[in-house]
Design an enzyme around this catalytic site. Structure first.
Site, short mmCIF file in Angstrom:
data_model
loop_
_atom_site.label_atom_id
_atom_site.label_comp_id
_atom_site.label_asym_id
_atom_site.label_seq_id
_atom_site.Cartn_x
_atom_site.Cartn_y
_atom_site.Cartn_z
N CYS A 1 -22.83 -45.75 -4.04
CA CYS A 1 -21.67 -45.93 -3.17
C CYS A 1 -20.36 -45.84 -3.95
O CYS A 1 -20.30 -46.27 -5.11
CB CYS A 1 -21.76 -47.28 -2.46
SG CYS A 1 -23.18 -47.45 -1.37
N CYS B 1 -22.05 -43.38 1.03
CA CYS B 1 -21.67 -44.73 1.44
C CYS B 1 -20.40 -45.15 0.71
O CYS B 1 -20.09 -44.66 -0.37
CB CYS B 1 -22.80 -45.72 1.14
SG CYS B 1 -23.46 -45.64 -0.55
#
Length: 291
Positions: free
Chosen positions: A116, A197
């Site tokens: 992420c 993400c």
């Protein structure tokens, strides 16, 4: 005397005929031996992998093991299993009829932890984006993942009614839509985008007429998979030449904003001079300052 001469002539004729028969038998024996030998060799060739297949497998396994050695987070992967799953996608198939879904087993075999806030997508900026990530590990492109690293720069395909893997004579990127290599990168790109993400970055080419090309993998596959439930924002880095090229107000980038979900934050920053910067470290500094 005539009778004795005729006997000698008859014996000589019989000896000549005998030599001819023996010579013919020798030639026929040689032909049979050669035919058997060639048959054995041909049979062995059919049952063995071709040199190109063995070469590709070695390259594949070597790159896989090298990546795992340098990336301990990927240590759970098994290179032999990944190779087997890879071959299942295309061996024995028409090289122009391999849909991206054929690579599902390969994608599911590879174990890749999400990263992420570090995922970097690109379109028409391959060289500069990898110059950037080569020097800095704060961002990760598809080619910096295990499966992307292995396949980057390789060509392969199968053929109908064949168990071999070929590295030559394969269709090019634009020769057919569902060709072996193109379908792989489409599927791998989809998986990379599905894993996106946090804050996501995309590096686009501001030196061309349409930075956000509607036919690019970024537009047709990746952007469509950015979900607000997982992705907070999309930051576009528009790489341009000094005082030339498009700006963040380009119509194609407005189209990009329409493509992403409304809940996703969007921002764009132009990075001038990038292509003319000879120092990669200086280039990395310039890009980092704008991300």
């Amino acid at each position: 005397m005539e009778h004795e001469g005729s006997h000698r002539f008859a014996r000589k004729k019989r000896r000549t005929r005998l030599w001819l028969i023996m010579g013919l038998c020798a030639v026929l024996s040689l032909v049979v031996i050669l035919a058997i030998s060639l048959g054995v060799v041909h049979s062995h060739a059919l049952s063995s992998s071709s040199p190109s297949s063995e070469s590709l497998k070695k390259t594949f396994i070597d790159k896989c093991e090298a990546f795992i050695q340098n990336n301990k987070s990927s240590s759970a992967n098994n290179c032999q299993k990944i190779w087997s799953a890879f071959q299942q996608a295309f061996v024995g198939r028409d090289p122009c009829n391999v849909p991206m879904e054929a690579y599902d087993p390969l994608i599911h075999t590879v174990i890749q932890d999400p990263v992420c806030n570090r995922m970097l997508f690109w379109s028409k900026t391959k060289k500069i984006v990898h110059d950037f990530t080569e020097k800095r590990d704060c961002f990760l492109t598809l080619e910096d993942t295990l499966v992307g690293f292995i396949m980057n720069g390789l060509t392969w395909c199968g053929k109908e009614e064949s168990n071999e893997t070929f590295t030559t004579g394969c269709p090019g990127w634009t020769d057919c839509v569902n060709n072996t290599v193109r379908s792989f990168w489409n599927r791998a790109s989809a998986a990379f985008a599905d894993a996106a993400c946090g804050d996501v970055t995309a590096m686009l080419n501001g030196s061309i007429a349409t930075p956000f090309s509607p036919t690019s993998i970024f537009a047709t596959i990746e952007v469509k998979r950015f979900k607000a439930a997982k992705v907070k924002s999309l930051s576009v880095v528009l790489v341009t030449k000094e005082n030339k090229g498009t700006t963040c107000d380009d119509p194609s980038l407005q189209d990009l904003q329409k493509e992403i979900e409304p809940k996703l934050k969007y921002n764009c920053k132009a990075v001038p001079d990038a292509y003319r910067t000879p120092d990669r470290q200086d280039l990395s500094r310039k890009l980092s300052d704008r991300l």
